[in-house]
Write an enzyme that holds these catalytic residues in place. Structure first.
Site, short mmCIF file in Angstrom:
data_model
loop_
_atom_site.label_atom_id
_atom_site.label_comp_id
_atom_site.label_asym_id
_atom_site.label_seq_id
_atom_site.Cartn_x
_atom_site.Cartn_y
_atom_site.Cartn_z
N SER A 1 -3.68 -5.41 5.17
CA SER A 1 -2.97 -5.04 3.95
C SER A 1 -3.91 -4.28 3.02
O SER A 1 -5.11 -4.16 3.28
CB SER A 1 -2.43 -6.29 3.25
OG SER A 1 -3.49 -7.17 2.92
N GLY B 1 -3.42 1.11 1.07
CA GLY B 1 -3.07 2.18 0.14
C GLY B 1 -1.79 2.89 0.47
O GLY B 1 -1.67 4.09 0.25
N GLY C 1 0.98 2.58 -1.10
CA GLY C 1 1.60 3.02 -2.35
C GLY C 1 1.02 4.32 -2.85
O GLY C 1 1.75 5.23 -3.24
N GLU D 1 8.74 3.09 1.05
CA GLU D 1 7.56 2.34 1.47
C GLU D 1 7.95 0.91 1.79
O GLU D 1 8.58 0.23 0.98
CB GLU D 1 6.51 2.35 0.35
CG GLU D 1 5.28 1.53 0.67
CD GLU D 1 4.39 1.27 -0.54
OE1 GLU D 1 3.49 0.41 -0.44
OE2 GLU D 1 4.59 1.91 -1.59
N ASP E 1 3.98 -8.86 10.54
CA ASP E 1 4.37 -9.96 9.66
C ASP E 1 5.83 -10.32 9.92
O ASP E 1 6.69 -9.43 9.97
CB ASP E 1 4.21 -9.60 8.18
CG ASP E 1 2.77 -9.34 7.79
OD1 ASP E 1 1.88 -9.75 8.55
OD2 ASP E 1 2.55 -8.74 6.72
N LYS F 1 -13.68 3.09 15.54
CA LYS F 1 -12.93 2.43 16.59
C LYS F 1 -11.43 2.67 16.41
O LYS F 1 -10.89 2.45 15.33
CB LYS F 1 -13.21 0.93 16.59
CG LYS F 1 -14.63 0.57 17.02
CD LYS F 1 -14.87 0.94 18.49
CE LYS F 1 -16.25 0.49 18.94
NZ LYS F 1 -16.48 0.84 20.37
N GLN G 1 -4.30 1.63 17.79
CA GLN G 1 -3.49 1.57 19.00
C GLN G 1 -2.63 0.30 19.02
O GLN G 1 -1.44 0.35 19.35
CB GLN G 1 -4.39 1.61 20.23
CG GLN G 1 -5.15 2.92 20.42
CD GLN G 1 -6.08 2.86 21.62
OE1 GLN G 1 -5.72 2.35 22.67
NE2 GLN G 1 -7.29 3.38 21.46
N GLY H 1 -1.07 -11.13 -21.36
CA GLY H 1 -1.32 -12.27 -20.49
C GLY H 1 -0.42 -13.43 -20.91
O GLY H 1 0.29 -13.35 -21.92
N CYS I 1 0.31 -6.48 -26.46
CA CYS I 1 1.17 -7.65 -26.23
C CYS I 1 0.46 -8.91 -26.72
O CYS I 1 0.37 -9.13 -27.92
CB CYS I 1 1.56 -7.75 -24.76
SG CYS I 1 2.99 -8.82 -24.47
N HIS J 1 3.98 -2.47 -24.08
CA HIS J 1 2.97 -2.08 -23.09
C HIS J 1 2.95 -0.55 -22.95
O HIS J 1 3.63 0.01 -22.09
CB HIS J 1 3.27 -2.71 -21.73
CG HIS J 1 3.02 -4.18 -21.69
ND1 HIS J 1 1.82 -4.72 -21.30
CD2 HIS J 1 3.82 -5.24 -22.02
CE1 HIS J 1 1.88 -6.04 -21.36
NE2 HIS J 1 3.09 -6.38 -21.80
N GLU K 1 0.80 1.32 -21.67
CA GLU K 1 0.19 1.79 -20.42
C GLU K 1 1.23 2.18 -19.38
O GLU K 1 0.96 2.98 -18.48
CB GLU K 1 -0.75 0.73 -19.84
CG GLU K 1 -0.09 -0.56 -19.37
CD GLU K 1 -0.01 -1.64 -20.44
OE1 GLU K 1 0.04 -2.83 -20.07
OE2 GLU K 1 0.03 -1.28 -21.63
#
Length: 573
Positions: A28, A31, A33, A154, A161, A201, A206, A367, A394, A520, A522
Site C-alpha cells: 500500500s 501513490g 492517488g 482509483e 486484499d 527486481k 509479476q 484536532g 479550527c 479549514h 487548507e
C-alpha cells in the site's frame, strides 16, 4: 446482457465517456492517488473534461469517525462530505470539483443495497454480491459520467486484499458494459532495488499482475514505482512476463516535490499512451504553469521555518492538505517553507520556549480530544506575548480563545465544554444544533458556509472582498457570550456567519499577525491559486525572520534536536 448496459446504450450514438481504472499492487501507499491526480492534470491540460472517483474497501460508511493515526486526513468537500484524502489531491491538481458523489466505501455501497432490500426493491430475489453489490458499484461509477470526457477511478487498497474483491469484480465487468475501446486498466506496482544484489527486481510486479489476472483483469498499462529510472531491458522484461505491450510500461520514480509528478509522467509518455489506447484526439498538454510551480519550489529566494504544534505529528498524512497549503503559501512568496512538527504533549513537558524559539511562525491545526490541548494553549501564549506570527485553524482558534480568556481577560478556569463540562467560563461551547445529536458519523457542522468579513481588518485585507465561503468540520464554537469582552481587549471577530451568528475568524489587534479561523482554509488552496490566509501567513513569517535576523545580527538559532519532532514528509509519486 446487463440491464445497466442495455438501458444506457438505448439512443446513445454520440461521444462516449471514457473510463480509466487505477489499481495498486505489492504494497500500500505507493501513490495511486497522486498518480491518478497527475494523470488527470495531464488529460485536463489536453482540453478534456475529467473527474475522479475513489473506491475505498473499508466498511466504514465514510472516514469521518476514523482516527488520523489510522487513516490520515479526512478531506471535506463543499457539500459537507467527509472523504478520503486523495480527493484533496484530485482537487489540487485539476479544476474538477469533488463531492459526496466522488467517494464510495464498501460500507456505503452495502448500506445502499440493504436500504433497497428493506424497501422491497429486490422482492423475491436473494441479494448477493454478484450482481447486486457489483451493480451498485457500477451504478455509482456510471452516474459520474454525465458531462465528462474521462472518469478516472482509483480503487483503494492492494490487489489480493479480500476487502477490495467486489470493487475489482465491478470494474472487471465495466469494460464489457462500456466497450473495450472506452475503458483501460492502469496498475501501479512496486519495482524494488535490492542493494545487496545491485539490481531492481521485477518478481513482485509479476506476482501482482498474476493476482490481478486471476480476478479477470488484464492491465493495459503498468506504472512501476521505483527510486530510479528503469532501463529498456527491465521494461521489456516486465512487459513480456506481464503480457503488456512494451510501450505500456512506465517508470513512476520518486520526485522531489509532488507537483513534479505530472511533468515526470508526461516525460515518460503516459498521457500519450492513454490517449492512444482510448482513441482520444486532443491537443498536447500545456505544462508551462507546472514547470513554473516546480521551479518556484526548487529555486526559492528565501526560506522560513513554520512550527506546527499538533497532536498527530507522528503521522504527517493527518495534515496533508495543511502541509500542501503551506507549500502553496511559499509559492506565492517565492519562499521555501520548512515544516517542523512539534508534539503539543511535549510542549506541556518541556515548555514552549524550548521548542518554539527557533520558529519564524507557529500554526496550531485542528484536532479532537483533550490530549495535548494545554500544550497548544502554552504555544499560543508564547507567540502572542512575543509577537511571533500565529495561525490557528479550527481547534487552533478555540485554543487561542481559551488562552486569551485566561491570560488577558483573567477568567480563571476558562475552557471548552469539550474538555471540561464544569468550566466556570465556557468560552468555547457546543453548537446549539449539536446538543441533541447522538450519532457520530456525518453529524458535525460540515461543508461550505458563508462568512462576512469586517472592513479594515487583516482578514478583509487578505481576502480582498467582504464575503467568503469556506469549509467546516466541527461541533464546538466560540461562545458569543464572551465576544464583547474579547473585542474590548482587541481580540476582534473579523469574520462572522451572519445567518447563524457564529464567529468564524478572530484576530488580535496590535499584533504583527495573529489570526484564527473556525473553518479549514487548507481545503481550498491550490498550487496555482494559494489560499490568501496561507500566503499572508508565510509573508508574515518572512517579515518576522528578517526582523529577528536584524535584531540578532544572525539567523535564528537551530533548536536542540532532542526537543523537536521535525522534518517535512518526503514527497511520493
Amino acid at each position: 446482457m446487463s440491464a445497466l448496459r442495455s438501458g444506457r446504450n438505448e439512443g446513445q450514438r454520440g461521444k462516449r465517456t471514457k473510463y480509466i481504472f487505477v489499481t495498486g499492487g505489492v504494497v500500500s501507499s505507493l501513490g495511486k492517488g497522486l498518480s491518478s491526480a497527475s494523470l488527470g492534470a495531464l488529460l485536463e491540460n489536453r482540453g478534456l473534461k475529467i473527474t475522479h472517483l475513489k473506491l475505498d474497501p473499508y466498511i466504514n460508511v465514510d472516514p469521518g469517525t476514523m482516527s488520523p493515526f489510522q487513516h490520515g486526513e479526512v478531506y471535506v468537500t463543499d457539500d459537507g462530505s467527509e472523504t478520503d484524502l486523495d480527493l484533496g489531491h484530485y482537487e489540487r491538481f485539476s479544476s474538477a470539483k469533488m463531492s459526496r458523489n466522488n467517494n464510495a466505501t464498501t460500507g456505503r455501497i452495502y448500506q445502499n443495497v440493504i436500504n433497497k432490500e428493506r424497501h422491497g426493491e429486490y422482492l423475491g430475489k436473494t441479494v448477493q454480491v454478484i450482481p447486486h453489490i457489483t451493480d451498485e458499484i457500477k451504478r455509482f461509477i456510471l452516474n459520474s459520467a454525465e458531462g465528462n470526457d474521462l472518469v478516472i477511478v482509483e480503487v483503494g487498497g492492494t490487489v489480493g486484499d479480500i476487502e477490495s474483491l467486489p470493487f475489482l469484480e465491478a470494474i472487471r465487468q465495466m469494460k464489457y458494459e462500456v466497450g473495450s475501446e472506452n475503458a483501460i486498466y492502469i496498475h501501479l506496482t512496486l519495482v524494488p532495488y535490492i542493494a545487496t544484489a545491485h539490481e531492481v527486481k521485477t518478481k513482485p510486479t509479476q506476482h501482482s499482475v498474476m493476482k490481478l489476472r486471476e480476478i479477470g483483469i488484464q492491465p493495459d498499462i503498468l506504472l512501476c514505482r521505483t527510486d530510479r529510472p528503469l532501463g529498456k531491458e527491465i521494461k521489456d522484461k516486465i512487459a513480456l512476463f506481464c503480457s503488456v505491450e512494451p510501450g505500456s510500461v512506465f517508470t513512476c520514480a520518486d520526485v522531489s516535490t509532488i507537483y513534479e509528478l505530472p511533468l515526470a509522467l508526461h516525460e515518460e509518455g503516459l498521457d500519450d499512451r492513454v490517449a492512444e489506447l482510448l482513441n482520444i484526439w486532443s491537443r498536447a498538454p500545456r505544462l508551462d504553469k507546472w514547470e513554473r510551480i516546480v521551479r518556484s519550489i526548487k529555486e526559492p529566494k528565501s526560506e522560513v521555518r513554520v512550527a506546527i504544534v499538533g497532536k498527530y505529528v507522528d503521522q504527517t498524512e493527518s495534515y496533508k492538505s495543511l502541509n500542501e497549503a503551506l507549500v502553496h503559501g511559499g509559492i506565492a512568496n517565492d519562499c521555501k517553507v520548512s515544516l517542523e512538527y512539534v508534539d503539543s504533549s511535549e510542549v506541556e513537558k518541556l515548555g514552549a520556549e524550548n521548542l518554539l524559539a527557533h520558529a519564524d511562525a507557529v500554526l496550531v491545526p485542528g484536532g479532537f480530544g483533550m490530549r495535548g490541548t494545554e500544550g497548544k494553549i502554552q504555544a499560543v501564549r508564547y507567540v502572542r506575548e512575543r509577537g511571533i506570527p500565529f495561525f490557528g485553524i479550527c481547534l487552533g482558534l478555540q485554543m487561542a480563545a481559551i488562552e486569551f480568556s485566561r491570560n488577558v481577560l483573567g477568567l480563571y478556569g476558562a475552557n471548552s465544554h469539550e474538555f471540561d463540562e464544569a468550566t466556570p467560563h465556557p468560552v468555547v461551547s457546543l453548537m446549539a444544533d449539536q446538543k441533541q445529536v447522538v450519532a457520530k458519523g456525518g453529524t458535525m457542522r460540515l461543508g461550505a458556509y458563508d462568512c462576512a468579513l469586517k472592513p479594515g481588518t487583516l482578514a478583509a485585507r487578505l481576502y480582498g472582498r467582504s464575503m467568503i465561503s469556506e469549509r467546516h468540520r466541527h461541533r464546538y464554537e466560540v461562545n458569543n457570550a464572551y465576544r464583547a469582552r474579547f473585542e474590548e481587549r482587541g481580540f476582534v471577530a473579523s469574520g462572522v456567519n451572519e445567518q447563524l451568528g457564529l464567529v468564524e475568524i478572530l484576530e488580535l489587534s496590535g499584533h504583527p499577525w495573529f489570526l484564527g479561523c473556525q473553518y479549514h482554509p487548507e481545503f481550498q488552496s491550490k498550487p496555482f491559486s494559494p489560499h490568501p490566509l496561507f500566503a499572508g501567513f508565510v509573508r508574515a513569517a518572512m517579515e518576522h525572520r528578517a526582523a529577528k535576523g536584524r535584531e540578532d545580527g544572525e539567523t535564528p538559532r537551530q533548536p536542540s534536536p532532542d526537543l523537536l519532532l521535525s522534518g517535512a514528509p518526503k514527497a511520493q509519486a
